[in-house]
Design a protein around this motif. Structure first.
Motif, PDB file in Angstrom:
ATOM      1  N   MET A   1      10.178   6.808  -5.017  1.00 52.10           N
ATOM      2  CA  MET A   1       8.786   7.089  -5.356  1.00 52.10           C
ATOM      3  C   MET A   1       8.428   8.521  -4.963  1.00 52.10           C
ATOM      4  SD  MET A   1       5.545   4.685  -4.389  1.00 52.10           S
ATOM      5  CE  MET A   1       5.634   3.400  -5.637  1.00 52.10           C
TER       6      MET A   1
ATOM      7  N   CYS B   1       5.254   8.889  -1.969  1.00 46.31           N
ATOM      8  CA  CYS B   1       4.721   7.907  -1.037  1.00 46.31           C
ATOM      9  C   CYS B   1       5.315   8.192   0.333  1.00 46.31           C
ATOM     10  CB  CYS B   1       5.099   6.505  -1.486  1.00 46.31           C
ATOM     11  SG  CYS B   1       4.535   5.250  -0.314  1.00 46.31           S
TER      12      CYS B   1
ATOM     13  N   ASN C   1       5.548   5.942   2.720  1.00 44.29           N
ATOM     14  CA  ASN C   1       6.456   4.903   3.191  1.00 44.29           C
ATOM     15  C   ASN C   1       7.800   5.491   2.793  1.00 44.29           C
ATOM     16  OD1 ASN C   1       8.300   2.781   3.337  1.00 44.29           O
ATOM     17  ND2 ASN C   1       6.708   1.259   2.888  1.00 44.29           N
TER      18      ASN C   1
ATOM     19  N   HIS D   1      10.081   3.833   0.440  1.00 44.45           N
ATOM     20  CA  HIS D   1       9.665   3.978  -0.971  1.00 44.45           C
ATOM     21  C   HIS D   1      10.052   5.361  -1.492  1.00 44.45           C
ATOM     22  CE1 HIS D   1       6.218   0.794  -0.434  1.00 44.45           C
ATOM     23  NE2 HIS D   1       7.396   0.358  -0.031  1.00 44.45           N
TER      24      HIS D   1
ATOM     25  N   PHE E   1       0.867  -1.183   0.000  1.00 45.31           N
ATOM     26  CA  PHE E   1       0.000   0.000   0.000  1.00 45.31           C
ATOM     27  C   PHE E   1       0.902   1.230   0.000  1.00 45.31           C
ATOM     28  CE2 PHE E   1       0.856   1.084   4.415  1.00 45.31           C
ATOM     29  CZ  PHE E   1       1.206  -0.137   4.967  1.00 45.31           C
ATOM     30  N   HIS E   2       0.359   2.333  -0.489  1.00 48.11           N
ATOM     31  CA  HIS E   2       1.143   3.568  -0.572  1.00 48.11           C
ATOM     32  C   HIS E   2       0.328   4.745  -0.038  1.00 48.11           C
ATOM     33  CE1 HIS E   2       3.936   1.438  -3.218  1.00 48.11           C
ATOM     34  NE2 HIS E   2       2.964   1.165  -4.059  1.00 48.11           N
TER      35      HIS E   2
HETATM   36 CU    CU Z   1       4.814   3.313  -1.127  1.00 47.49          CU
END
Ligand code: CU
Ligand code: C2O
Ligand code: CU
Length: 508
Positions: A480, A470, A472, A475, A414-415
């Protein structure tokens, strides 16, 4: 990614079945996990605390001036162990793995001097949720090296629960994980005049998971640039604390400051959370829920009414977890509330109308953009691309209302997607209405497995270059993250136009 993750999780399950005596193959990555390293921390043995509120160094008619040093420090995070961490700390305060809280009033200005003293690595500070000018927004490449400082100017133009955290290019996850995060709360008259619980009954809860080796050292292990999951849950820097709560109502400002873990919070006695706020402030009306999901960097505010429970009741704030988190024996617990007698009469209440959040109709959007968040060749990418400070992926004009369609076409992760500068609203998720608690102004949107979200927002109140990524942060670091530019790029709105300065600094 997840052969290693699954294997470790499976092994822990077998280990638990075998009665806690873990039988792990030699050479398996065992360091860092309390359950494996032999470090034991019993939940609910430590006292809850709030991070201290930072006082300004000085104030004038319009502005409060603060100073925060960014240092390496050590202290006790786990009972009986000394842990080295990174710290946002000010003179007179104990260094802590959670920074001091800044409390501000709407309309005043803050100047916060962040001094990179002894960190040994470059930093950038982002005040998440503030509409700061690009040069004060913690642009990932606007770095403050050790021996330098930067005075960040914040307009305090939104009443909400914000947080400041590191944003250094490719090192955000590790820097935040090691301690570079703190709360920043802005209040306005409207909110202060509501009868909601205030003062000592308005409590921040910053949730982070960590992992330690047996000797108490903090371990950062992103599992090959995938995710950092810990087996110990901390609240305001304390592992599974216990908070004595009076028999009355409390307002909680809950921030998920974890690197990769999302939570689904519930109360062990089934009591409801009355949801009153989202990332960017109060909702229109309160809504009770029995549980809610909170992704990294999301903030939810709620009221819990303890008046209905007898003195002596113990209520655990539980984590029911969500897909694609790495769960350990005690990651289903966050903290405990122990009900004690009220010190006085509770005059607080939850008004039926908090403030007016006017929905932006989709018809106001002048265009729709699409962003796909994917894993490709071992990298985290947006529309197939990694971060490039020379590339601009969107150029809304000042004041444009746009719909952004955020896609996650994988079931494996999930992001939580964050857009800097603007507050936005969730129109729908896979065509369905947002959860009741998500209906308000937000700056992070949980893009779950195989989900497609439509968010809508108006681009302003500033022009210039801003990041989106994102949250996270593993990430985000790899890679990202992209950027958009509102209006024209100018010399004045260039994020690199106010570089850090060399120490010593003049008097603030
Ligand atoms: Cu992510
Ligand atoms: Cu909270 Cu760009 O981050
Ligand atoms: Cu932000």
């Amino acid at each position: 990614m997840s052969i290693k993750r699954m294997t470790r999780r499976e092994l822990l399950k077998y280990g638990t079945l075998a009665g806690g005596a873990l039988l792990l193959p030699l050479g398996f990555d065992r360091i860092g996990y309390a359950e494996e390293s032999g470090l034991t921390v019993r939940p609910f043995t430590q006292q809850f605390r709030k991070p201290p509120v930072l006082s300004p160094v000085r104030s004038d008619a319009t502005t409060d001036y603060y100073q925060i040093n960014i240092n390496k420090a050590s202290g006790q995070v786990i009972p009986g162990k000394t842990t080295q961490f990174y710290s946002y700390v000010a003179p007179g305060l104990q260094p802590s793995i959670v920074g001091p809280t800044i409390r501000q009033r709407l309309g005043r200005q803050s100047v916060v001097r962040f001094i990179n003293n002894s960190l040994g690595a470059p930093t950038s500070v982002h005040l998440h949720g503030m509409a700061s000018l690009p040069q004060y927004d913690g642009y990932a490449e606007d770095l403050t090296p050790p021996g330098y400082y930067k005075d960040y100017i914040y307009p305090n133009n939104r009443a909400a629960t914000l947080w400041y955290h590191d944003h250094a290019i490719h090192h955000t996850a590790e820097n935040v994980y090691r301690g570079l995060a703190g709360l920043y709360i802005v209040q306005d008259d409207l909110e202060l005049n509501l009868p909601l619980p205030k003062g000592e009954y308005d409590v921040p809860i910053l949730i982070q998971d960590k992992q330690f080796s047996a000797n108490g050292a903090l371990i950062f292990d992103d599992e090959g640039e995938d995710s950092q999951f810990g087996d110990i849950i901390t609240v305001n820097g304390v592992a599974w604390p216990v908070m004595q709560v009076e028999k009355r109502k409390y307002r909680f400002r809950i921030l998920n400051g974890s690197i990769s873990r999302s939570y689904r919070l519930s109360l062990s006695n089934g009591a409801p959370f009355v949801m009153i706020g989202t990332d960017a402030g109060l909702k229109t009306s309160p809504t009770p829920v029995n549980n809610f999901r909170i992704g990294m960097a999301e903030r939810y505010e709620c009221v819990i009414d303890f008046s209905e429970f007898p003195v002596g009741t113990q209520i655990i704030l539980q984590n029911l977890s969500n897909k694609n988190n790495e769960d350990y024996a005690n990651t289903n617990k966050v903290m405990r509330f122990d009900v004690v007698a009220a010190k006085g009469v509770d005059n607080s209440s939850i008004p039926a109308t908090l403030r007016t959040v006017t929905p932006i109709p989709a018809s106001q959007a002048v265009r729709t953009r699409e962003f796909r968040y994917e894993r490709s060749n071992g990298l985290w990418v947006i529309n197939g691309k990694t971060w490039d400070s020379n590339r601009i992926d969107a150029n809304p004009q000042y004041g444009d209302v746009e719909i952004w369609r955020l896609y996650n076409n994988s079931g494996g992760w999930f992001h939580p997607i964050h857009v800097h500068l603007i507050d936005a609203q969730l129109l729908d998720r896979n065509g369905s209405a947002p959860f009741v608690y998500e209906r308000g102004w937000k700056d992070v949107f949980y893009v779950g497995e195989n989900e497609s979200l439509r968010i809508i927002g108006k681009f302003g109140p500033n022009t210039g270059l801003y990041m989106s990524h994102c949250h996270n942060t593993v990430h985000e670091d790899h890679d990202m993250m992209n950027q958009f530019q509102v209006g024209q790029g100018t010399a004045e709105n260039n994020p690199l136009s106010v570089p850090a300065k060399k120490l010593p600094a003049p008097t603030l």
